[in-house]
Write a protein that holds these residues in place. Structure first.
Motif, PDB file in Angstrom:
ATOM      1  N   GLY A  16       0.797  -1.223   0.000  1.00  0.00           N
ATOM      2  CA  GLY A  16       0.000   0.000   0.000  1.00  0.00           C
ATOM      3  C   GLY A  16       0.832   1.277   0.000  1.00  0.00           C
ATOM      4  N   ALA A  17       2.116   1.166   0.239  1.00  0.00           N
ATOM      5  CA  ALA A  17       2.992   2.337   0.269  1.00  0.00           C
ATOM      6  C   ALA A  17       3.480   2.688  -1.123  1.00  0.00           C
ATOM      7  N   LEU A  18       4.007   3.902  -1.247  1.00  0.00           N
ATOM      8  CA  LEU A  18       4.566   4.372  -2.505  1.00  0.00           C
ATOM      9  C   LEU A  18       5.835   3.582  -2.863  1.00  0.00           C
ATOM     10  N   VAL A  19       5.944   3.242  -4.133  1.00  0.00           N
ATOM     11  CA  VAL A  19       7.163   2.622  -4.641  1.00  0.00           C
ATOM     12  C   VAL A  19       7.941   3.671  -5.437  1.00  0.00           C
ATOM     13  N   LEU A  20       9.223   3.826  -5.132  1.00  0.00           N
ATOM     14  CA  LEU A  20      10.085   4.735  -5.886  1.00  0.00           C
ATOM     15  C   LEU A  20      11.410   4.029  -6.140  1.00  0.00           C
ATOM     16  N   LEU A  21      11.685   3.743  -7.403  1.00  0.00           N
ATOM     17  CA  LEU A  21      12.946   3.120  -7.786  1.00  0.00           C
ATOM     18  C   LEU A  21      13.690   4.125  -8.673  1.00  0.00           C
ATOM     19  N   ARG A  22      14.936   4.395  -8.298  1.00  0.00           N
ATOM     20  CA  ARG A  22      15.667   5.490  -8.944  1.00  0.00           C
ATOM     21  C   ARG A  22      16.572   4.995 -10.069  1.00  0.00           C
ATOM     22  N   CYS A  23      16.612   5.799 -11.125  1.00  0.00           N
ATOM     23  CA  CYS A  23      17.466   5.493 -12.271  1.00  0.00           C
ATOM     24  C   CYS A  23      18.029   6.792 -12.816  1.00  0.00           C
ATOM     25  N   ASN A  24      19.346   6.842 -12.958  1.00  0.00           N
ATOM     26  CA  ASN A  24      20.005   7.967 -13.612  1.00  0.00           C
ATOM     27  C   ASN A  24      20.876   7.429 -14.745  1.00  0.00           C
ATOM     28  N   TYR A  25      20.960   8.186 -15.799  1.00  0.00           N
ATOM     29  CA  TYR A  25      21.768   7.761 -16.931  1.00  0.00           C
ATOM     30  C   TYR A  25      22.792   8.833 -17.236  1.00  0.00           C
ATOM     31  N   SER A  26      23.844   8.446 -17.909  1.00  0.00           N
ATOM     32  CA  SER A  26      24.802   9.431 -18.392  1.00  0.00           C
ATOM     33  C   SER A  26      24.902   9.280 -19.900  1.00  0.00           C
ATOM     34  N   SER A  27      24.583  10.373 -20.589  1.00  0.00           N
ATOM     35  CA  SER A  27      24.665  10.404 -22.044  1.00  0.00           C
ATOM     36  C   SER A  27      24.573  11.850 -22.467  1.00  0.00           C
ATOM     37  N   SER A  28      25.388  12.244 -23.403  1.00  0.00           N
ATOM     38  CA  SER A  28      25.358  13.633 -23.871  1.00  0.00           C
ATOM     39  C   SER A  28      24.148  13.879 -24.768  1.00  0.00           C
ATOM     40  N   VAL A  29      23.575  12.809 -25.272  1.00  0.00           N
ATOM     41  CA  VAL A  29      22.368  12.884 -26.102  1.00  0.00           C
ATOM     42  C   VAL A  29      21.295  12.057 -25.417  1.00  0.00           C
ATOM     43  N   PRO A  30      20.097  12.634 -25.184  1.00  0.00           N
ATOM     44  CA  PRO A  30      19.058  11.858 -24.496  1.00  0.00           C
ATOM     45  C   PRO A  30      18.775  10.552 -25.225  1.00  0.00           C
ATOM     46  N   PRO A  31      18.876   9.441 -24.519  1.00  0.00           N
ATOM     47  CA  PRO A  31      18.623   8.145 -25.143  1.00  0.00           C
ATOM     48  C   PRO A  31      17.156   7.762 -25.018  1.00  0.00           C
ATOM     49  N   TYR A  32      16.817   6.623 -25.573  1.00  0.00           N
ATOM     50  CA  TYR A  32      15.545   6.007 -25.257  1.00  0.00           C
ATOM     51  C   TYR A  32      15.715   5.285 -23.917  1.00  0.00           C
ATOM     52  N   LEU A  33      14.668   5.298 -23.102  1.00  0.00           N
ATOM     53  CA  LEU A  33      14.752   4.786 -21.736  1.00  0.00           C
ATOM     54  C   LEU A  33      13.688   3.737 -21.494  1.00  0.00           C
ATOM     55  N   PHE A  34      14.044   2.729 -20.749  1.00  0.00           N
ATOM     56  CA  PHE A  34      13.153   1.591 -20.521  1.00  0.00           C
ATOM     57  C   PHE A  34      13.227   1.161 -19.052  1.00  0.00           C
ATOM     58  N   TRP A  35      12.125   0.605 -18.577  1.00  0.00           N
ATOM     59  CA  TRP A  35      12.111  -0.146 -17.332  1.00  0.00           C
ATOM     60  C   TRP A  35      11.598  -1.548 -17.642  1.00  0.00           C
ATOM     61  N   TYR A  36      12.361  -2.540 -17.164  1.00  0.00           N
ATOM     62  CA  TYR A  36      11.964  -3.936 -17.288  1.00  0.00           C
ATOM     63  C   TYR A  36      11.795  -4.524 -15.897  1.00  0.00           C
ATOM     64  N   VAL A  37      10.932  -5.541 -15.791  1.00  0.00           N
ATOM     65  CA  VAL A  37      10.739  -6.261 -14.535  1.00  0.00           C
ATOM     66  C   VAL A  37      11.061  -7.737 -14.770  1.00  0.00           C
TER      67      VAL A  37
END
Lengths: 115, 115
Positions: A16-37
């Motif tokens: 019942g609580a909030l879920v927060l999973l953090r992701c940071n990327y390093s790239s000079s050009v914004p990439p495509y971003l994905f989350w997989y489970v």
């Protein structure tokens, strides 16, 4: 070189609580971003992705993520955790400064949900 | 329809032996990817095929690793003179067309153990 960092190898929340999973990327050009489970003994499954357009992306099972270019982040959230959300979650990038179709994954965050 | 399948599901071999890992992608998918996932890590890109040709093999760790996709469908990852450090889960994924934003569908993986 392009990379992905997931803060916290383990995250524990109450049901019942909030879920927060953090992701940071390093790239000079914004990439495509994905989350997989990845559920135990199963293959990776796409939760959601950001390619272009709206920066708030909604995925399956009530998850969503927001692309913040200024923070080079793509954090995954869910308002209310369910026991069935317990799994390993991977953030990934594709394209960006590296170009092409090579996907780079983060090390993963294992989510535990307590009753 | 059928998803991505991988055989065998488990492979135990001795150091120095040769192994072949097979991937059957979703029918009609032109792109095929191989990844290696070590314990506690995210998937690590090995090679990507577009049709029969390897479009990007920059992730293959050394010349002991080789992959083929002769008819543009089934792919085989071949590892010569296996080493204990090759022990990992080898994942295969496919997608239906070229494009950095396209979803990859993952198989369940082959767990390779080198004794």
């Amino acid at each position: 070189a392009q990379s992905v960092t997931q803060l916290g190898s383990h995250v524990s929340v109450s049901e019942g609580a909030l879920v927060l999973l953090r992701c940071n990327y390093s790239s000079s050009v914004p990439p495509y971003l994905f989350w997989y489970v990845q559920y135990p003994n199963q293959g990776l499954q796409l939760l959601l992705k950001y390619t272009t357009g709206a920066t708030l992306v909604k995925g399956i099972n009530g998850f969503e993520a927001e692309f913040k270019k200024s923070e080079t982040s793509f954090h995954l959230t869910k308002p209310s955790a369910h026991m069935s959300d317990a799994a390993e979650y991977f953030c990934a990038v594709k394209g960006g400064e590296a170009g092409g179709f090579k996907t780079i994954f983060g090390a993963g965050t294992r989510l535990f949900v307590k009753a | 329809g059928a998803g991505v399948s991988q055989t065998p599901s488990n492979k135990v071999t001795e150091k120095g032996k040769y192994v072949e890992l097979r991937c059957d992608p979703i029918s009609g998918h032109t792109a095929l990817y191989w990844y290696r996932q070590s314990l506690g890590q995210g998937p690590e890109f090995l090679i990507y095929f577009q049709g029969t040709g390897a479009a990007d093999d920059s992730g293959l760790p050394n010349d002991r690793f080789f992959a083929v996709r002769p008819e543009g469908s089934v792919s085989t990852l071949k590892i010569q003179r296996t080493e204990r450090g090759d022990s990992a889960v080898y994942l295969c994924a496919s997608s239906d067309r070229v494009g950095a934003g396209n979803e990859q569908f993952f198989g369940p993986g082959t767990r390779l153990t080198v004794l």
